[in-house]
Design a protein around this motif. Sequence first.
Motif, PDB file in Angstrom:
ATOM      1  N   GLU A   1     -21.307 -22.064  -0.665  1.00  0.00           N
ATOM      2  CA  GLU A   1     -22.540 -22.664  -0.073  1.00  0.00           C
ATOM      3  C   GLU A   1     -22.269 -24.131  -0.145  1.00  0.00           C
ATOM      4  O   GLU A   1     -23.224 -24.851   0.438  1.00  0.00           O
ATOM      5  CB  GLU A   1     -23.250 -21.995  -1.001  1.00  0.00           C
ATOM      6  CG  GLU A   1     -23.614 -20.528  -1.246  1.00  0.00           C
ATOM      7  CD  GLU A   1     -24.340 -20.207  -2.326  1.00  0.00           C
ATOM      8  OE1 GLU A   1     -25.457 -20.792  -2.525  1.00  0.00           O
ATOM      9  OE2 GLU A   1     -24.062 -19.293  -3.300  1.00  0.00           O
ATOM     10  N   ALA A   2     -21.652 -24.613  -0.740  1.00  0.00           N
ATOM     11  CA  ALA A   2     -21.559 -26.217  -1.152  1.00  0.00           C
ATOM     12  C   ALA A   2     -20.545 -26.756  -0.158  1.00  0.00           C
ATOM     13  O   ALA A   2     -20.613 -28.178  -0.077  1.00  0.00           O
ATOM     14  CB  ALA A   2     -21.203 -26.469  -2.479  1.00  0.00           C
ATOM     15  N   ILE A   3     -19.701 -26.228   0.298  1.00  0.00           N
ATOM     16  CA  ILE A   3     -18.492 -26.743   1.145  1.00  0.00           C
ATOM     17  C   ILE A   3     -19.448 -27.050   2.854  1.00  0.00           C
ATOM     18  O   ILE A   3     -20.075 -26.333   3.051  1.00  0.00           O
ATOM     19  CB  ILE A   3     -17.397 -25.880   1.596  1.00  0.00           C
ATOM     20  CG1 ILE A   3     -16.687 -25.709   0.097  1.00  0.00           C
ATOM     21  CG2 ILE A   3     -16.700 -26.184   2.584  1.00  0.00           C
ATOM     22  CD1 ILE A   3     -15.573 -24.695   0.345  1.00  0.00           C
ATOM     23  N   VAL A   4     -18.966 -28.226   3.277  1.00  0.00           N
ATOM     24  CA  VAL A   4     -19.237 -28.878   4.493  1.00  0.00           C
ATOM     25  C   VAL A   4     -18.133 -29.248   5.211  1.00  0.00           C
ATOM     26  O   VAL A   4     -17.026 -29.729   4.632  1.00  0.00           O
ATOM     27  CB  VAL A   4     -20.345 -30.160   4.396  1.00  0.00           C
ATOM     28  CG1 VAL A   4     -21.601 -29.817   3.535  1.00  0.00           C
ATOM     29  CG2 VAL A   4     -19.715 -31.163   3.509  1.00  0.00           C
ATOM     30  N   ALA A   5     -18.316 -29.067   6.405  1.00  0.00           N
ATOM     31  CA  ALA A   5     -17.315 -29.605   7.427  1.00  0.00           C
ATOM     32  C   ALA A   5     -16.910 -31.058   7.431  1.00  0.00           C
ATOM     33  O   ALA A   5     -18.001 -31.727   7.643  1.00  0.00           O
ATOM     34  CB  ALA A   5     -17.510 -29.049   8.964  1.00  0.00           C
ATOM     35  N   GLY A   6     -15.751 -31.440   7.702  1.00  0.00           N
ATOM     36  CA  GLY A   6     -15.281 -32.861   7.520  1.00  0.00           C
ATOM     37  C   GLY A   6     -15.785 -33.442   8.919  1.00  0.00           C
ATOM     38  O   GLY A   6     -15.724 -32.619   9.872  1.00  0.00           O
ATOM     39  N   PRO A   7     -16.697 -34.347   8.810  1.00  0.00           N
ATOM     40  CA  PRO A   7     -17.177 -34.931  10.222  1.00  0.00           C
ATOM     41  C   PRO A   7     -16.264 -35.202  11.502  1.00  0.00           C
ATOM     42  O   PRO A   7     -16.828 -35.123  12.466  1.00  0.00           O
ATOM     43  CB  PRO A   7     -17.976 -36.361   9.713  1.00  0.00           C
ATOM     44  CG  PRO A   7     -17.503 -36.511   8.168  1.00  0.00           C
ATOM     45  CD  PRO A   7     -16.643 -35.527   7.968  1.00  0.00           C
TER      46      PRO A   7
ATOM     47  N   ALA B   1     -11.294 -31.296  12.506  1.00  0.00           N
ATOM     48  CA  ALA B   1     -11.499 -29.814  12.771  1.00  0.00           C
ATOM     49  C   ALA B   1     -10.917 -29.019  11.551  1.00  0.00           C
ATOM     50  O   ALA B   1     -11.492 -27.990  11.173  1.00  0.00           O
ATOM     51  CB  ALA B   1     -10.771 -29.320  14.045  1.00  0.00           C
ATOM     52  N   PHE B   2      -9.884 -29.621  11.044  1.00  0.00           N
ATOM     53  CA  PHE B   2      -9.288 -28.536   9.806  1.00  0.00           C
ATOM     54  C   PHE B   2      -9.409 -29.255   8.611  1.00  0.00           C
ATOM     55  O   PHE B   2      -9.010 -28.658   7.387  1.00  0.00           O
ATOM     56  CB  PHE B   2      -7.770 -28.365  10.112  1.00  0.00           C
ATOM     57  CG  PHE B   2      -7.253 -27.811  11.211  1.00  0.00           C
ATOM     58  CD1 PHE B   2      -6.828 -26.300  10.721  1.00  0.00           C
ATOM     59  CD2 PHE B   2      -7.264 -28.312  12.579  1.00  0.00           C
ATOM     60  CE1 PHE B   2      -6.632 -25.469  12.195  1.00  0.00           C
ATOM     61  CE2 PHE B   2      -6.985 -27.282  13.768  1.00  0.00           C
ATOM     62  CZ  PHE B   2      -6.671 -26.123  13.272  1.00  0.00           C
ATOM     63  N   LEU B   3     -10.547 -30.002   8.488  1.00  0.00           N
ATOM     64  CA  LEU B   3     -10.807 -30.593   7.023  1.00  0.00           C
ATOM     65  C   LEU B   3     -12.477 -30.071   6.550  1.00  0.00           C
ATOM     66  O   LEU B   3     -13.358 -30.363   7.284  1.00  0.00           O
ATOM     67  CB  LEU B   3     -10.769 -32.069   6.994  1.00  0.00           C
ATOM     68  CG  LEU B   3     -11.170 -32.749   5.683  1.00  0.00           C
ATOM     69  CD1 LEU B   3     -10.051 -32.361   4.610  1.00  0.00           C
ATOM     70  CD2 LEU B   3     -11.016 -34.066   6.054  1.00  0.00           C
ATOM     71  N   ASP B   4     -12.432 -29.631   5.502  1.00  0.00           N
ATOM     72  CA  ASP B   4     -13.762 -29.450   4.730  1.00  0.00           C
ATOM     73  C   ASP B   4     -13.834 -30.050   3.466  1.00  0.00           C
ATOM     74  O   ASP B   4     -12.766 -30.493   3.053  1.00  0.00           O
ATOM     75  CB  ASP B   4     -14.008 -27.772   4.489  1.00  0.00           C
ATOM     76  CG  ASP B   4     -14.221 -27.091   5.618  1.00  0.00           C
ATOM     77  OD1 ASP B   4     -14.336 -27.539   6.976  1.00  0.00           O
ATOM     78  OD2 ASP B   4     -13.892 -25.627   5.772  1.00  0.00           O
TER      79      ASP B   4
END
Length: 196
Positions: A91-97, A100-103
């Motif tokens: 729930e707390a993970i966000v996509a790296g801005p 594409a392969f980084l959260d």
Amino acid sequence: RVSGRASFCSGRVVHSEVLMGRIIAVANQKGGVGKTTTAVNLAACMAVAEKPTLLIDIDPQANASSGIGLAREDINASVYEVLIGEAGAREAIVAGPDLAFLDVLPSHQRLIGAEIELVNIMARETRLRRALVPIRNDYQYVIVDCPPSLGLLTVNTLTAADTVIVPIQCEYYALEGLGQLLNSIRLVQRNLNPDL
């Protein structure tokens, strides 16, 4: 290894051959030695190489979160909520801005109070390890940026980690601090995480 295993990285399906992500802690109780720079750049390099990567910022200063491009006001749930049990890691993970392969599992200033809040909780040293169990297979690498201390947040990270990278400056006080960190690592190996 499982060939063709599909995992989910912030809603993106990623095909990977790795069964379980490798958790790498970047730790040193001395400030200003390049922990955050090392963690952010290592995570970005792994993501550029198309390796599903999670960057965890467990430092209350939240410099890794801002360094990767996350604005503090855009962070709803953070590693703080995960550690105290108010949110799951997913729930707390966000996509790296930008990658594409980084959260990112971001930090927030609320994390300052976590060590005090966790003092009376059973198995407080294993909160991060238990929180990462459901998502560990989603990533090939999990890079954790530790705070400049040997407190409960760093102990949680060492308990969850497979490997530790220790950035260090070539000076006397840094070497003195390295001895303290190595003693802490040995204690964690003996009592909490023999595989570290």
